[in-house]
Design an enzyme around this catalytic site. Structure first.
Site, PDB file in Angstrom:
ATOM      1  N   CYS A 123      33.369  22.702  62.800  1.00 52.67           N
ATOM      2  CA  CYS A 123      34.008  22.595  64.116  1.00 52.67           C
ATOM      3  C   CYS A 123      33.068  23.046  65.233  1.00 52.67           C
ATOM      4  O   CYS A 123      33.257  22.664  66.376  1.00 52.67           O
ATOM      5  CB  CYS A 123      35.305  23.401  64.135  1.00 52.67           C
ATOM      6  SG  CYS A 123      35.116  25.039  63.456  1.00 52.67           S
ATOM      7  N   GLU A 180      35.250  13.841  67.930  1.00 57.01           N
ATOM      8  CA  GLU A 180      34.675  14.716  66.897  1.00 57.01           C
ATOM      9  C   GLU A 180      34.372  13.852  65.666  1.00 57.01           C
ATOM     10  O   GLU A 180      35.282  13.285  65.066  1.00 57.01           O
ATOM     11  CB  GLU A 180      35.662  15.824  66.523  1.00 57.01           C
ATOM     12  CG  GLU A 180      35.086  16.762  65.489  1.00 57.01           C
ATOM     13  CD  GLU A 180      35.987  17.948  65.162  1.00 57.01           C
ATOM     14  OE1 GLU A 180      37.182  17.728  64.914  1.00 57.01           O
ATOM     15  OE2 GLU A 180      35.489  19.092  65.156  1.00 57.01           O
ATOM     16  N   LYS A 235      47.868  28.520  52.118  1.00 53.27           N
ATOM     17  CA  LYS A 235      47.863  27.124  51.649  1.00 53.27           C
ATOM     18  C   LYS A 235      46.495  26.509  51.965  1.00 53.27           C
ATOM     19  O   LYS A 235      46.201  26.134  53.090  1.00 53.27           O
ATOM     20  CB  LYS A 235      48.953  26.289  52.335  1.00 53.27           C
ATOM     21  CG  LYS A 235      49.176  24.973  51.603  1.00 53.27           C
ATOM     22  CD  LYS A 235      49.500  23.789  52.468  1.00 53.27           C
ATOM     23  CE  LYS A 235      48.344  23.050  53.033  1.00 53.27           C
ATOM     24  NZ  LYS A 235      47.427  22.394  52.078  1.00 53.27           N
ATOM     25  N   GLU A 272      42.830  27.120  65.390  1.00 51.80           N
ATOM     26  CA  GLU A 272      41.387  26.936  65.549  1.00 51.80           C
ATOM     27  C   GLU A 272      41.133  25.481  65.188  1.00 51.80           C
ATOM     28  O   GLU A 272      41.258  25.104  64.021  1.00 51.80           O
ATOM     29  CB  GLU A 272      40.649  27.914  64.625  1.00 51.80           C
ATOM     30  CG  GLU A 272      39.230  28.156  65.078  1.00 51.80           C
ATOM     31  CD  GLU A 272      38.270  27.166  64.462  1.00 51.80           C
ATOM     32  OE1 GLU A 272      37.975  26.159  65.147  1.00 51.80           O
ATOM     33  OE2 GLU A 272      37.840  27.387  63.335  1.00 51.80           O
TER      34      GLU A 272
HETATM   35  P1  NDP Z   1      43.854  18.498  58.679  1.00 51.81           P
HETATM   36  O1  NDP Z   1      44.023  19.129  60.003  1.00 51.81           O
HETATM   37  O2  NDP Z   1      44.714  17.374  58.291  1.00 51.81           O
HETATM   38  O3  NDP Z   1      43.994  19.597  57.493  1.00 51.81           O
HETATM   39  C1  NDP Z   1      43.866  20.975  57.643  1.00 51.81           C
HETATM   40  C2  NDP Z   1      44.922  21.701  56.817  1.00 51.81           C
HETATM   41  O4  NDP Z   1      46.216  21.413  57.344  1.00 51.81           O
HETATM   42  C3  NDP Z   1      44.970  21.285  55.360  1.00 51.81           C
HETATM   43  O5  NDP Z   1      45.305  22.400  54.566  1.00 51.81           O
HETATM   44  C4  NDP Z   1      46.097  20.271  55.345  1.00 51.81           C
HETATM   45  O6  NDP Z   1      46.675  20.101  54.071  1.00 51.81           O
HETATM   46  C5  NDP Z   1      47.064  20.907  56.312  1.00 51.81           C
HETATM   47  N1  NDP Z   1      48.031  19.994  56.925  1.00 51.81           N
HETATM   48  C6  NDP Z   1      47.930  18.664  57.118  1.00 51.81           C
HETATM   49  N2  NDP Z   1      49.047  18.200  57.704  1.00 51.81           N
HETATM   50  C7  NDP Z   1      49.883  19.240  57.876  1.00 51.81           C
HETATM   51  C8  NDP Z   1      51.176  19.381  58.432  1.00 51.81           C
HETATM   52  N3  NDP Z   1      51.849  18.352  58.946  1.00 51.81           N
HETATM   53  N4  NDP Z   1      51.745  20.616  58.452  1.00 51.81           N
HETATM   54  C9  NDP Z   1      51.078  21.680  57.963  1.00 51.81           C
HETATM   55  N5  NDP Z   1      49.857  21.595  57.413  1.00 51.81           N
HETATM   56  C10 NDP Z   1      49.238  20.393  57.387  1.00 51.81           C
HETATM   57  O7  NDP Z   1      42.335  18.096  58.566  1.00 51.81           O
HETATM   58  P2  NDP Z   1      41.753  16.874  57.717  1.00 51.81           P
HETATM   59  O8  NDP Z   1      41.403  17.388  56.416  1.00 51.81           O
HETATM   60  O9  NDP Z   1      42.646  15.688  57.725  1.00 51.81           O
HETATM   61  O10 NDP Z   1      40.485  16.490  58.573  1.00 51.81           O
HETATM   62  C11 NDP Z   1      40.621  15.534  59.635  1.00 51.81           C
HETATM   63  C12 NDP Z   1      39.730  15.904  60.784  1.00 51.81           C
HETATM   64  O11 NDP Z   1      40.111  17.179  61.290  1.00 51.81           O
HETATM   65  C13 NDP Z   1      38.276  16.080  60.424  1.00 51.81           C
HETATM   66  O12 NDP Z   1      37.613  14.866  60.360  1.00 51.81           O
HETATM   67  C14 NDP Z   1      37.824  16.955  61.561  1.00 51.81           C
HETATM   68  O13 NDP Z   1      37.610  16.159  62.705  1.00 51.81           O
HETATM   69  C15 NDP Z   1      39.003  17.859  61.803  1.00 51.81           C
HETATM   70  N6  NDP Z   1      38.887  19.160  61.099  1.00 51.81           N
HETATM   71  C16 NDP Z   1      38.522  20.251  61.813  1.00 51.81           C
HETATM   72  C17 NDP Z   1      38.342  21.452  61.168  1.00 51.81           C
HETATM   73  C18 NDP Z   1      37.920  22.659  61.898  1.00 51.81           C
HETATM   74  O14 NDP Z   1      37.226  23.499  61.329  1.00 51.81           O
HETATM   75  N7  NDP Z   1      38.358  22.849  63.127  1.00 51.81           N
HETATM   76  C19 NDP Z   1      38.516  21.601  59.726  1.00 51.81           C
HETATM   77  C20 NDP Z   1      38.951  20.401  59.070  1.00 51.81           C
HETATM   78  C21 NDP Z   1      39.109  19.234  59.758  1.00 51.81           C
HETATM   79  P3  NDP Z   1      46.154  19.005  53.005  1.00 51.81           P
HETATM   80  O15 NDP Z   1      44.848  18.485  53.506  1.00 51.81           O
HETATM   81  O16 NDP Z   1      46.035  19.777  51.755  1.00 51.81           O
HETATM   82  O17 NDP Z   1      47.203  17.953  52.949  1.00 51.81           O
END
Ligand code: NDP
Length: 456
Positions: A264, A357, A155, A230
């Site tokens: 990250c 972050e 996903k 991660e």
């Molecule tokens: P999220 O953690 O919300 O999203 C990451 C993935 O998880 C996406 O595929 C999202 O789906 C999915 N997701 C969201 N909610 C759920 C849930 N309840 N159950 C299962 N899957 C879920 O990251 P964001 O895009 O909102 O980014 C927010 C912040 O997170 C960033 O500003 C950054 O600080 C951090 N981040 C860190 C990353 C890293 O590499 N460690 C990567 C991305 C973000 P969908 O978005 O399609 O709804």
């Protein structure tokens, strides 16, 4: 299919593609397909599974430019970076194509016979991925999961699903049997959550925010799923006064502004030993001003836009409350989610920009006095993903690297990710390791079989 998803191009703020948006039913159907494909995939001779993964790697390599262009447009990243990332996708599949024939077990002498161990696949694995390095991060999960004999439901983030969808097509073309790789594009809070709670899913591998990671760990607990996380970071780039200051300052922007800071591993806290602060800032200014921010498809671009309007607003909020901007680069005007590379100094180490972050192109430069204070400040965070130490004193470099609570450190360098070495976090940056030989531990279960050999 319930509705249509409009995928936006961050550099233009215009629609790039329309896709059907999956819901719970499609998630359940994908899990059912993966479960049906599992017995044959796990039963394939190791050499046959390895051969399919090698064919997949070469098929991806043949489509590198297409995938890189799609990634550059959908995620807003420079085409040169996108080529590097898709190259890493290919290398990740090449690396793990060697794994099916190397999933070794032990034989253990015991009374009355022998015990032996096998590494069995977990089963159906759900892979939930973020928008910052879409296909690269997916490949870190896909390749070891498939090599170990699991089937997968991927996903991707709704903001950047295009390369993952294309990957699903290329996998079938390369000879991966139908149902082994399933891509479901839908919202995290419904489709993602369903995969986390689905009783037929054995493991969830997640990259994303610490907040969502915590909810995934809680949701997976109901069915005792295996989980690897991660998550976020607030990594320190520690520059001692005895370092090659020019080299450290020249490399620092790339360590935090690469991918527009949406990384990250971003070294967003630059800790500089006090006697070197002025020299470092002067050298940093030139390096930041030299960053070309612009059209991701232009070969000269070093930094693209942020991913979305909402994320632009979040990043901008870190400049409220009178943040002291010491250095500001340039960025295009007009449509697109542009944000110039920005350095804050002085910064209160307890303020929002220094503790949270940001996930955007904002760095904090903070002075320190001596080795003990550097270690204390580097560790003064809930995160522990990566970091760097710059010094000409080798013993000090290793002492500090051992003392910093983070999973991936570099000395006189800012690189932390390689296909062949383990990658993952300490503290609230997550648990489990991706890449290298260690990733396979997280996609297999160890089975012990006792074989009685004594005569009765
Ligand atoms: P999220 O953690 O919300 O999203 C990451 C993935 O998880 C996406 O595929 C999202 O789906 C999915 N997701 C969201 N909610 C759920 C849930 N309840 N159950 C299962 N899957 C879920 O990251 P964001 O895009 O909102 O980014 C927010 C912040 O997170 C960033 O500003 C950054 O600080 C951090 N981040 C860190 C990353 C890293 O590499 N460690 C990567 C991305 C973000 P969908 O978005 O399609 O709804």
């Amino acid at each position: 299919m319930s509705e249509t998803l409009i995928v936006i191009e961050p550099a233009t703020a215009q629609p790039l593609q329309h896709l059907p948006r999956a819901g719970i039913e499609e998630a359940d159907a994908a899990v059912a397909r993966a479960a049906a494909a599992l017995p044959a995939w796990r039963a394939l001779a190791p050499g046959s599974r390895a051969g399919i993964l090698r064919d997949l790697a070469e098929h991806l390599a043949a489509h590198l430019e297409e995938l890189a262009t799609l990634e550059a447009r959908n995620a807003g990243k420079p085409i040169t970076s996108a080529r590097g990332e898709i190259g890493m996708v290919v290398d990740t599949f090449r690396y793990y194509a060697g794994a099916p024939e190397r999933l070794l077990g032990d034989t253990i002498p015991v009374a009355g016979g022998v015990a032996m161990t096998f590494r069995e696949p977990i089963g159906v694995v759900a892979l939930i991925t973020p928008w910052n390095f879409p296909l690269a991060i997916a490949a870190w999960k896909l390749a070891p999961a498939l090599a170990a004999g699991n089937t997968v439901v991927l996903k991707p983030a709704e903001l950047t699903p295009l390369t993952s969808v294309r990957f699903g097509e290329l996998a079938v073309e390369a000879g991966v049997p139908a149902g082994v790789v399933n891509v479901v594009v839908g919202p995290g809070r419904t489709v993602g959550q369903r995969l986390v709670e689905h009783p037929a899913v054995g493991k969830v591998a997640f990259t994303g925010s610490t907040e969502v990671g915590a909810s995934i760990a809680a949701g997976a607990a109901g069915t005792i799923k295996r989980v690897t996380l991660e998550l976020g970071g607030k990594s320190a780039n520690v520059v001692f006064a005895d370092a090659d200051i020019a080299a450290a300052a020249a490399a620092a922007p790339g360590a935090v502004f690469d991918n527009a800071g949406q990384d990250c591993c971003a070294r967003s806290r630059i800790l500089v030993e006090e006697p070197a602060l002025d020299e470092f800032l002067a050298a940093l200014e030139g390096a930041v001003q030299a960053i070309t921010v612009g059209d991701p498809l232009d070969e000269a671009t070093v930094m693209g836009p942020l991913i979305s309007a909402g994320h632009h607003a979040t990043v901008s909020s870190f400049l409220e409350d009178g943040a002291a901007v010491a250095i500001r680069g340039s960025a295009p005007d007009g449509p697109g989610y542009w944000f110039p590379p920005t350095v804050l100094c002085p910064v209160d180490p307890a303020s929002r920009p220094a503790t949270e972050e940001i996930f955007g192109p904002i760095a904090c430069v903070i002075p320190f006095r001596g080795e003990a204070e550097a270690i204390r400040m580097a560790n003064d965070t809930i995160y522990g993903l990566s970091g760097s130490i710059w010094t000409r004193d080798g013993a000090k470099a290793l002492r500090v690297a051992r003392a910093v609570e983070a999973g991936n450190l570099s000395i006189n360098s800012n690189s932390s990710v390689r296909v062949s070495t383990p990658f993952g976090g300490f503290k609230q940056s997550g648990y489990g390791r991706e890449l290298g030989p260690h990733a396979l531990d997280h996609y297999t279960e160890v089975k012990t079989i006792y074989f009685r050999t004594e005569e009765s």
